[in-house]
Structures are given as C-alpha cells and as structure tokens.
Design a protein around this motif. Structure first.
Motif, short mmCIF file in Angstrom:
data_model
loop_
_atom_site.label_atom_id
_atom_site.label_comp_id
_atom_site.label_asym_id
_atom_site.label_seq_id
_atom_site.Cartn_x
_atom_site.Cartn_y
_atom_site.Cartn_z
N TYR A 1 -3.71 8.06 -2.69
CA TYR A 1 -3.06 6.75 -2.56
C TYR A 1 -1.56 6.87 -2.85
O TYR A 1 -0.72 6.30 -2.15
CB TYR A 1 -3.67 5.75 -3.53
CG TYR A 1 -5.07 5.29 -3.19
CD1 TYR A 1 -5.60 5.47 -1.92
CD2 TYR A 1 -5.86 4.65 -4.14
CE1 TYR A 1 -6.89 5.05 -1.62
CE2 TYR A 1 -7.14 4.21 -3.86
CZ TYR A 1 -7.65 4.41 -2.59
OH TYR A 1 -8.92 3.97 -2.30
N ILE A 2 -1.23 7.61 -3.91
CA ILE A 2 0.17 7.76 -4.31
C ILE A 2 0.96 8.46 -3.21
O ILE A 2 2.05 8.00 -2.81
CB ILE A 2 0.27 8.56 -5.63
CG1 ILE A 2 -0.30 7.74 -6.80
CG2 ILE A 2 1.74 8.93 -5.93
CD1 ILE A 2 -0.44 8.53 -8.09
N ALA A 3 0.43 9.57 -2.70
CA ALA A 3 1.13 10.33 -1.66
C ALA A 3 1.25 9.51 -0.38
O ALA A 3 2.31 9.48 0.26
CB ALA A 3 0.40 11.64 -1.39
N ASP A 4 0.16 8.82 0.00
CA ASP A 4 0.20 8.00 1.22
C ASP A 4 1.25 6.90 1.12
O ASP A 4 1.99 6.64 2.08
CB ASP A 4 -1.17 7.38 1.47
CG ASP A 4 -2.21 8.39 1.93
OD1 ASP A 4 -1.80 9.48 2.38
OD2 ASP A 4 -3.41 8.10 1.83
N SER A 5 1.30 6.22 -0.02
CA SER A 5 2.23 5.10 -0.17
C SER A 5 3.68 5.56 -0.09
O SER A 5 4.53 4.87 0.48
CB SER A 5 1.97 4.37 -1.49
OG SER A 5 2.25 5.23 -2.59
N ILE A 6 3.96 6.74 -0.63
CA ILE A 6 5.33 7.25 -0.61
C ILE A 6 5.72 7.70 0.80
O ILE A 6 6.81 7.40 1.29
CB ILE A 6 5.50 8.41 -1.61
CG1 ILE A 6 5.37 7.87 -3.05
CG2 ILE A 6 6.85 9.10 -1.44
CD1 ILE A 6 5.41 8.93 -4.13
N VAL A 7 4.80 8.41 1.49
CA VAL A 7 5.08 8.87 2.85
C VAL A 7 5.21 7.68 3.80
O VAL A 7 6.05 7.67 4.71
CB VAL A 7 3.99 9.84 3.34
CG1 VAL A 7 4.20 10.22 4.80
CG2 VAL A 7 3.99 11.10 2.48
N ALA A 8 4.36 6.67 3.61
CA ALA A 8 4.36 5.51 4.50
C ALA A 8 5.68 4.76 4.46
O ALA A 8 6.07 4.12 5.44
CB ALA A 8 3.22 4.56 4.13
N THR A 9 6.40 4.82 3.35
CA THR A 9 7.70 4.15 3.26
C THR A 9 8.79 4.89 4.03
O THR A 9 9.85 4.33 4.29
CB THR A 9 8.13 4.02 1.78
OG1 THR A 9 8.25 5.32 1.21
CG2 THR A 9 7.13 3.20 0.99
N LYS A 10 8.50 6.16 4.37
CA LYS A 10 9.50 6.97 5.06
C LYS A 10 9.35 6.94 6.58
O LYS A 10 10.17 7.47 7.29
CB LYS A 10 9.43 8.43 4.57
CG LYS A 10 9.73 8.59 3.09
CD LYS A 10 9.64 10.04 2.66
CE LYS A 10 9.95 10.21 1.18
NZ LYS A 10 9.87 11.62 0.74
N LYS A 11 8.24 6.34 7.05
CA LYS A 11 8.04 6.29 8.50
C LYS A 11 7.16 5.11 8.84
O LYS A 11 6.62 4.44 7.95
CB LYS A 11 7.43 7.58 9.00
CG LYS A 11 6.08 7.92 8.38
CD LYS A 11 5.60 9.28 8.80
CE LYS A 11 5.51 9.36 10.29
NZ LYS A 11 5.18 10.69 10.79
N GLN A 12 6.93 4.86 10.11
CA GLN A 12 6.09 3.74 10.51
C GLN A 12 4.63 3.99 10.13
O GLN A 12 4.08 5.05 10.41
CB GLN A 12 6.19 3.53 12.02
CG GLN A 12 7.54 3.00 12.48
CD GLN A 12 7.54 2.72 13.97
OE1 GLN A 12 6.63 3.13 14.69
NE2 GLN A 12 8.56 2.02 14.43
N ASP A 13 4.01 2.97 9.53
CA ASP A 13 2.63 3.12 9.06
C ASP A 13 1.68 3.48 10.19
O ASP A 13 0.77 4.29 10.02
CB ASP A 13 2.16 1.84 8.38
CG ASP A 13 2.88 1.59 7.06
OD1 ASP A 13 2.60 0.56 6.46
OD2 ASP A 13 3.69 2.46 6.67
N THR A 14 1.85 2.86 11.39
CA THR A 14 0.92 3.08 12.49
C THR A 14 0.82 4.55 12.85
O THR A 14 -0.26 5.10 13.06
CB THR A 14 1.36 2.28 13.72
OG1 THR A 14 1.46 0.90 13.36
CG2 THR A 14 0.35 2.44 14.85
N THR A 15 1.96 5.21 12.91
CA THR A 15 1.97 6.64 13.24
C THR A 15 1.21 7.44 12.19
O THR A 15 0.44 8.36 12.51
CB THR A 15 3.42 7.15 13.32
OG1 THR A 15 4.13 6.36 14.26
CG2 THR A 15 3.45 8.61 13.75
N TYR A 16 1.41 7.08 10.96
CA TYR A 16 0.75 7.82 9.87
C TYR A 16 -0.76 7.62 9.93
O TYR A 16 -1.54 8.54 9.73
CB TYR A 16 1.31 7.35 8.54
CG TYR A 16 0.94 8.24 7.38
CD1 TYR A 16 1.18 9.62 7.43
CD2 TYR A 16 0.36 7.72 6.23
CE1 TYR A 16 0.85 10.44 6.37
CE2 TYR A 16 0.03 8.53 5.16
CZ TYR A 16 0.28 9.89 5.24
OH TYR A 16 -0.06 10.69 4.18
#
Length: 481
Positions: free
Chosen positions: A217-232
């Motif tokens: 959850y922690i890693a996902d939330s940080i990465v998601a702020t750096k790019k568009q959520d849909t792509t992730y």
C-alpha cells in the motif's frame, strides 16, 4: 511459562482484532505500520508489568519460600536454592521434569527447523544475486533474473525477471525503490526472526502478512502520485503473476494481493479525524494491564515485575481510618482485638522486638524472613544463617519425602500433582498453623499430617528474642498409570 505464552498470544490476538476492525481499511499506512510492529513487541512485555495501584497482593518477603519437594526414593543430588525443584527420595531429574524437557526439546527442534528454512531462503537469494547479471541504476543494484518474470526486492537490491517488458520495468523499479528507501526489508526480517523463535504461534504469520500488504500500500500510494493511476492499475493487472516464494522479500507481483492493492489505490484518503481510532489502543492496553496486575499466576518464577505508581501508603491510611471508624462505632474492643492491635504496634514501631508489648504478643508476630537475624534451625543443624537454611531445607525435604504416603491419592488421578503448604514455626520451635491446597482432599490432609509431624526446632531470633517465622512449601510427585 505456559501462562506467559498464553497471555502473549491472547494480547496479540486482541491487537490484531482491533487492527482489523478499526484500522485496516484506513489509508494511514505509516501509522498502521508502526502499530503492527509496536503491538507485536508490546505483547511480550505486557505480562511482566504489574501496576501497584491495581495490584493488591501479600508481599512475598513475609514468607520463606522453600524449594519444591519431589517425592520418590533416595536423595540423589543436593538441594538447590529457592524457586528450583529438589530431588527427594528417588525421582530422578529426568523423571521429575520430563514434560518440561519434552516441551523444551520440541521448541528447540522447531527453532532449528525454521532457522534452517530461513538460512535456505537467504542462500537462495544470494545464489540468485551471484548467478545473474546485475547493474546499478540510480545507485540501486538491479539483478536481472534469467527466464522469468519475477520481481521483488531485498534490502538494497532489486530483482527483475528478464521477461518483464521495458515499460513495466519502469513502474516496478519505482515501486521497489520505495521498499528500499522505506527499509521494508528490516520489518519483514524482524517478523521472520519472530517466526523462528515463536514458530508455534500462528499469529506471527498473520502479523507478517498484514505488514507485507501494508508495504505494498505504501509503495503503491507513493508511485501513484508520480504518474497517472490508470496506467499503474493496468501494469498491475496485465502482468503474469509470478514471484519468488520467499516470505521476507517485497514482491511486486502477488496474485493474492493485487486486488486489495488496486482497491486501496482507488480509495479516498482517510479523514484526519479518523486517526482518533488509534485511541482504541488506550483502553485495550489498560485492560491488559488490569489483567496482568490482578493475575494470581506469576509470569515466570525468578523474574521480578515492574511496579509503577504504587499507592500502598494511601491504602494503609485508608485501612487505618476504616479501623478507627469501626472501633469508634463499636465503642470498645475485645481482648483478642487488643492483642492484635498490640501486635500491629510491634510490627510498625521503630523499637520492633524491643517494644514493651512484644512479650505479650510474640506468638502473634511473624518476623519478615528478609530481616530476621537468626533463622529457625532443624535439629542437628548449626553454623551460619546460610548454612542453617541449607541444612534445614535438606532435612525438612528428606523428612517429608520419607513420610509422605502417595498411596492416599484417589484412583484415576495421574500426572504430576502439586500441593502447596503454608506453616509457621512459632517461638517454641513448633510447627503450627499448617494449611494446604491440593487437587484432592486426601492429598491435602496427608500434606497437613506430614508437615505437622515435623520435629520441634530451634526458634528463630531477632535482637536476641525468639520470634515466629512463616514458611511456604510446594510438594510435587508424579502418578503413573
């Protein structure tokens, strides 16, 4: 030990239930991370904490705690110090503690097995690192795994399968870099050691699984702020789910966790007000402290417990006030009550046994063993205080082991039987006020009979005057079918 283990598991279960009910669905990931680690550690310490304000028990120093008597044939080794079993009349060490030895052996074997599995996993990771090519990317060592699409990280190294597409590798590298920067491997390694020591505790595995999901959850939330959520999301869903089966590495692709991770990514951030849910920990911990403080069972023989905020002085004052009110209400005191008050005066006055009332109440006053100048002596014992205590322990245990009739035990009663006896050696050296607690009335009566038949001894002395001393004696024996 069994009582301690049960308490630890019970406390951990309560902490986990609280987490699942109130905290698991919130987005306070770092706080939840601290919660899981802190409560798993706190569970081991809470059983040792006794709060003086809650705990109301008789001070043990007012009683001599004799070593346990194990009944069976001839004394085959010297008796030991307080708190340890004594071998009396024939039960060998192996027989007397066979159950404990078996449990200890099983625990050690389990630790060895799980430590071996842990060592195998470490060796496996080292082999992967050694046998596959690696390169440094932005200061991070990236190992390319041949013929696989696995992805995980362990401390400062990221392991990526060569079959992963270049587009997906970028997302995975960002994700695994968060694990490395957040030191998630240390968390998982802690619980891996926890599992080795407490391999029998199923909750150690639950704690690790909860923390593993939190890391994602922690890693996902940080990465998601750096790019568009849909792509992730598409990256997470489209990849073949494959990973190394190692519990203490941070894996990117884990089929059982992907759905939960995506749901949490889509979830709105929890309101700050919801942080008040962590206050649920306060009454929970307080309730545990009440239990540990009021528990009659010791956590572990030989260990002292912390005593915080003792309010014994105010309690004594309150009791004295109640006593004064009772006397005033009654208007007079009986002769027996007057003697009890004089005995109380002797115990609390600075003169002690030199008090003018001592001769009158000496049979009612039990001197604390910790301060007595000359301990009672068994017939034939002499020497220093320590020598007489050792001689008395051996002689008394031998007498009880020889005269106790285990045949009085009722049919059907098997296993190790424990009898707890309390008695007093009065100013005449006689054994009086014998009381016992046993699993059966016949054993209780036999224990009282044997202890009451102990020979007259030389009374203990304080400031040259004879005094009474309390004793506590456990008796143990094993009945086999």
């Amino acid at each position: 030990m069994a009582h301690y283990i049960i308490q630890v598991i019970a406390f951990q279960l309560l902490f986990l239930v609280t987490y699942d009910l109130f905290l698991k669905k919130e987005t306070f990931f770092q706080w939840n991370r601290v919660y899981l680690i802190a409560t798993s550690i706190l569970s081991f310490g809470l059983p040792f904490i006794k709060i003086g304000l809650i705990q109301r028990s008789i001070p043990q120093e007012y009683m001599v705690q004799l070593p346990a008597v194990l009944i069976g044939g001839l004394v085959n080794e010297p008796l030991r110090v307080q708190g340890e079993d004594v071998l009396i009349n024939g039960i060998s060490t192996a027989q007397s503690i066979s159950v404990l030895q078996i449990i200890t052996a099983l625990w050690i074997v389990g630790m060895v097995v799980f430590a071996g599995i842990f060592a195998f996993k470490i060796a496996h990771i080292r082999n992967l690192k050694r046998r596959n090519p690696s390169v440094f990317v932005k200061g991070v060592n990236v190992v390319t795994l041949q013929n696989t699409d696995a992805a995980f990280s362990f401390f400062g190294t990221i392991y990526l399968g060569e079959n992963i597409s270049e587009a997906n590798k970028k997302d995975i590298l960002l994700h695994e870099e968060v694990h490395i920067n957040q030191h998630h491997s240390i968390d998982l390694l802690f619980f891996e050691i926890f599992k080795i020591v407490c391999w029998f505790n199923p909750l150690s595995y639950v704690f690790q699984k909860r923390l593993e999901l939190l890391h994602e959850y922690i890693a996902d939330s940080i990465v998601a702020t750096k790019k568009q959520d849909t792509t992730y999301y598409q990256t997470l869903l489209s990849h073949v789910f494959n990973t190394e089966n190692v519990s203490f590495v941070n894996t990117f692709f884990n089929k059982s966790l992907i759905k939960k991770r995506i749901i949490m990514l889509q979830k709105s951030k929890s309101k700050q007000l919801f942080q008040l849910k962590y206050l649920a920990l306060v009454p929970l911990v307080f309730g545990m402290l009440i239990y540990t403080s009021c528990s009659n069972n010791p956590v572990e023989e030989g260990y002292s417990t912390a005593n915080f905020g003792s309010d014994s002085d105010s309690e004594i004052i309150q009791n004295i006030e109640r006593l004064k009110e009772s006397i005033a209400k009654k208007g007079y005191i009986s002769e027996e009550e007057e003697l009890a008050l004089k005995a109380f005066t002797v115990l609390t006055s600075s003169e002690g046994v030199d008090n003018i009332h001592f001769e009158e109440v000496q049979d009612l006053v039990d001197i604390p063993f910790g301060v007595i100048e000359k301990v009672p002596a068994y017939p034939g014992c002499s020497g220093t205080n320590e020598e007489m205590k050792d001689c008395m322990t051996k002689s008394m245990s031998a007498f009880i082991g020889k005269n106790f009739d285990i045949n009085v035990a009722p049919k059907g009663l098997t296993g190790v039987q424990k009898i707890y006896v309390q008695f007093k050696i009065d100013t005449q050296g006689k054994v009086v006020n014998v009381k016992a607690r046993a699993p059966h009335e016949a054993l209780k009566e036999e224990a009282i009979r044997v202890v009451s038949s102990l020979p007259t001894m030389k009374a203990g002395e304080q400031s040259g005057k004879k005094v009474s001393v309390l004793y506590s004696l456990p008796i143990k024996f094993e009945i086999n079918e």
